[in-house]
Design an enzyme around this catalytic site. Structure first.
Site, PDB file in Angstrom:
ATOM      1  N   ASP A 343       0.823  -1.215   0.000  1.00 17.33           N
ATOM      2  CA  ASP A 343       0.000   0.000   0.000  1.00 17.33           C
ATOM      3  C   ASP A 343       0.854   1.261   0.000  1.00 17.33           C
ATOM      4  OD1 ASP A 343       0.854  -0.842   2.630  1.00 17.33           O
ATOM      5  OD2 ASP A 343      -0.175   0.952   3.339  1.00 17.33           O
ATOM      6  N   GLU A 344       0.236   2.328  -0.442  1.00 11.47           N
ATOM      7  CA  GLU A 344       0.811   3.680  -0.323  1.00 11.47           C
ATOM      8  C   GLU A 344       2.284   3.739  -0.724  1.00 11.47           C
ATOM      9  OE1 GLU A 344      -1.896   5.783   3.079  1.00 11.47           O
ATOM     10  OE2 GLU A 344      -0.149   4.695   3.812  1.00 11.47           O
TER      11      GLU A 344
END
Lengths: 541, 541
Positions: A343-344
């Site tokens: 993620d991210e």
């Protein structure tokens, strides 16, 4: 001087009081007595009731048994003793005490009938069939209560339900339970809580209490987000420098391998899987305290800034390190699923690093950082899959177009139902977390917003809906530590527990809040510091 | 998968990191070492430092003394022992240990010079001059530290500051403190925390911890909102039925008169006044469980609904009862100020009650319920004032035009600065609470919103501003009980403590958050479960 009164007035309306501004004395929501949380799939309950005297009551195994079962009955007997001592604390002398209408006398036995053999070494799985059980409290005097399940995990869930049938009455020393029959099984196989132990180190004592409470809520996955940018509390035998240098404190804020194994065992005997997450390539800054060579160095105007971004996808060393690191992790964690994050992933550092960009040119990925992100995740998946590890990834890996094997689970956290639909439309199993972020706060009791969310609230075929494995309540730890983490999780995560176990729209809100009032109090009695769910109230404990 | 990262990215910008999405490992905010909270009015601090060995260090009285002082030094010596044991827990063997530059060696003594005699029986007051003190840690070896104050309350505040100068370094067994001189006094005399013990019963153990923490924050008023609509936990000797019937539980949720006296004494020796609130005529539903004759019966279409509204202003019995009840309360609470409520008076029931309306007609108040509200409060004020009780009332009593004596304090809770200005323009002393409601939650560490509020942030003359006595952080208890009340109050109320003690705009935000990081950790070390103030972090404890 109290704005809550406005909220209360609103609540009062919803309770059909005839006047606004009329406040009745006493708790805002009257707790139920002996109701099960999460609500069973199917239950018949009768007026008739037994009392239970702890010295006269026993669990009796009529089927197969093993240490998992023996440990469980010991655990639940202790809870009965605790409830009994609370009843005793508030006992009042009552004149002319007599049996009330409906009494069936004392209950002597819960017969436990485990059908399939168990060795005690079983590890729980995603298979929700394994948690099915039947529980019967007879409606005739002298009868024996019976709990039947094919599988040890069903027995554990049934024992929890049995323990929740028990209730006390203020002033009376007895424990009671009503005649009832329950046929029960979970709606989803993956019912999890994510705990972040990186932003704040969560002491082992807190993790054990969390696991206790997970059992009380029939939650069966502890998603351990064990490391992140801020700290690396996980001890690796092969790379001890990671936690020695990357934790907040080398002795005060590290989970040793023994600690981790103890947590896994504590969870296992409660039917809880421990799914570890090693989030990568982003959220890895703390790995770089000891091993900066894993990370991408950031540059400004061609000069290193001495800051670091995500793992460096261009270095073969990174993949050979991850192979060694994850091999050891697999030996530590018996769980077949492993969360690999994804993620991210920020491209800021990647964009500035000349070596990475030259490598990208050489690979035909010039300027395409999303391709680099895919490349990294695919390399990592290629490391773990031959080992038999089944990956779980965050939504972004799916969105970036990473090639995922059919069994790889995608956890949806920001895109909500539309994302969930896209994931299952693509044939990928999914977990929902978007609506279950426990770090999002609102004034007042705010469990209802979690209860209003359901993993099937999207248009899709049955086949697509069957690809939703369940979901997780997520406790990110930027602003929670041992002082407030348990009271912030409970009973808010109990709302999630019920959505994941019980049938679709299992209960009316008015009943739900009454049952949650009881359930929170029950957790308090069992030393879980659940916060009040429903405005003013009181719990005998 | 973590929306906090966005908040963090924002914070990172405010910390002037050169890149967004770059996260440094370790705590988000680095704690200070040995900084005092709330910030002293005037402090010089030097590089030179002492170490303090608990077995070699003593408090020595060179001036007047009494039990208040002896108790305080015992208390603070225990805190030194606790800090010392934490340092010892993390001690590491350090080779070639040598004194660093700036060391002044060991500190042997804090000389305490109390100027005015004390008997030990003193009760703290609104007089802020009484809390003034000077503290000096010399900048030469062999020197003695000195604490001087005219008054015992100043000595207590100075001891707290002294204890906060102490700090430890990871791995080193010593306690340190830097040479410094502090001249300190509070900006406002009334620095309070309101705790509601009616919506949830707050156990005595919680109240004692709250008082401990109040001393650690130099907060000097415990505003005990002891009863409200939902429950009546206050035991009256003359009217024991009020708590027997109106509390959540007659033995499990009542403050006996002894309990109350113990709380008052525990607070007093810490320089904390206990100001009780008996809120009336609204918020009194629980009084009516035992004594419905105190309340206004509600009607619908001329028929009683068996519901009750505020106290009934038309019945003389109500005033004679209040005379007796408040006379006893005055004997219980030595505090001169008493809060009489007056907020959120609903006219709904009053409008429906035929007897009340007939009485209003006879008094020339036909249809004027605000006049009835004024009438009630003026009757109550006329009861307490001849007894020497100084009333405090909520904003609404002022807004309704109630005749208030010049010393009556008006507590502003909903109207903010404009209301505060109106109150002091009318020449009435005021307390601010509008911006300090601790039950209002927001995602993330949210103390800054409390810190951004100041009781002098309105246009007014100096004379008007001098009428602001201070303010209070309010902890309404609809959704807090023993499980979360302390972590919700602290360190958010610490922001309020600094605004009320320190000079106007005493410190830059960037320093404030570092000091609060240390202060929260200090509270944790002293067994106060303060929640994390500033995102990711770690506390040696």
């Amino acid at each position: 001087m109290n704005v809550f009164t406005f909220a209360f007035a609103f609540l009062a309306c919803s309770l059909h009081l005839s006047e606004s501004w009329i406040v009745d004395p006493g708790p805002t929501v009257i707790a139920t007595k002996g109701e099960v949380w999460p609500k069973p799939q199917d239950q018949e309950k009768y007026e008739e009731y037994f009392h239970l005297d702890k010295s006269q009551f026993k669990f009796s195994n009529t089927g197969k048994t093993c240490s998992l079962l023996e440990d469980a009955t010991t655990r639940y007997y202790k809870l009965i003793e605790k409830l009994s001592s609370i009843a005793k604390k508030y006992e009042r002398k009552i004149k002319n005490k007599k049996l009330q209408k409906g009494s069936l006398g004392g209950l002597s036995t819960l017969e436990i009938n485990l059908i399939n053999a168990c060795t005690g070494l079983e590890y729980p799985s995603l298979n929700k069939e394994a948690e099915k059980y039947n529980l019967s409290i007879p409606s005739t005097s002298g009868g024996k209560a019976q709990l039947t399940a094919d599988n040890i995990w069903g027995i554990l869930r049934g024992l929890e339900s049995f323990s929740q049938l028990l209730y006390i009455n203020n002033g009376d020393v007895n424990i009671y339970l009503n005649a009832t029959t329950i046929n029960d099984f979970p709606r989803f196989g993956h019912r999890g809580i994510l705990l972040d132990s990186s932003r704040h180190f969560q002491p082992l004592s807190i993790i054990y209490k969390l696991l206790d409470a997970m059992e009380y809520n029939k939650i069966n996955v502890f998603h351990w987000h064990i490391v992140d940018d801020q700290s690396f509390p996980y001890e690796s035998t092969a790379f001890p420098e990671l936690s020695e240098q990357g934790s907040y404190h080398p002795t005060g804020a590290v989970y040793t391998r023994t600690d981790v194994k103890n947590v896994i065992e504590y969870a296992r005997v409660r039917g809880v899987r421990v799914m570890v997450e090693f989030d990568m390539p982003g959220h890895t800054r703390s790995w770089g305290v000891a091993m900066p060579e894993l990370l991408t160095g950031c540059f400004e105007n061609g000069v290193p800034t001495n800051q670091y971004g995500p793992m460096d996808p261009s270095r073969e060393f990174v993949y050979s390190f991850l192979n060694d690191f994850l091999t050891e992790a697999q030996q530590t964690f018996p769980e077949q699923y492993m969360h690999l994050g994804g993620d991210e992933v920020s491209y800021d550092c990647w964009e500035t690093n000349p070596d990475l960009n030259s490598w990208m040119d050489s690979k035909g990925m010039s300027g395409d950082y999303k391709a680099v992100e895919r490349y990294f995740m695919e390399r990592v998946l290629a490391i773990v899959q031959p080992k038999g590890i089944v990956p779980v990834v965050w939504e972004e890996s799916f969105v970036a177009g990473t090639k995922l094997t059919p069994e790889t689970i995608v956890q949806v956290w920001y895109g909500g139902y539309p994302s969930l639909k896209k994931v299952v439309e693509a044939g990928q199993p999914a977990l929902l977390s978007s609506c279950w972020y426990l770090d999002h706060l609102a004034t007042g009791g705010d469990w209802k917003k979690y209860y209003d969310c359901d993993p099937h609230n999207f248009d899709g075929t049955n086949e697509q809906k069957n690809l939703v494995m369940g979901g997780e309540a997520c406790m990110w730890a930027e602003v929670v530590d041992q002082n407030n983490v348990l009271s912030r999780i409970w009973p808010r995560a109990s709302a999630v527990a019920e959505k994941l176990w019980s049938s679709y729209n299992a209960d009316e809100y008015e009943n739900v809040q009454k049952r949650l009032e009881e359930h929170s109090c029950r957790m308090n009695r069992r030393d879980i510091p659940a916060q009040p769910p429903n405005h003013a109230g009181f719990c005998l404990m």
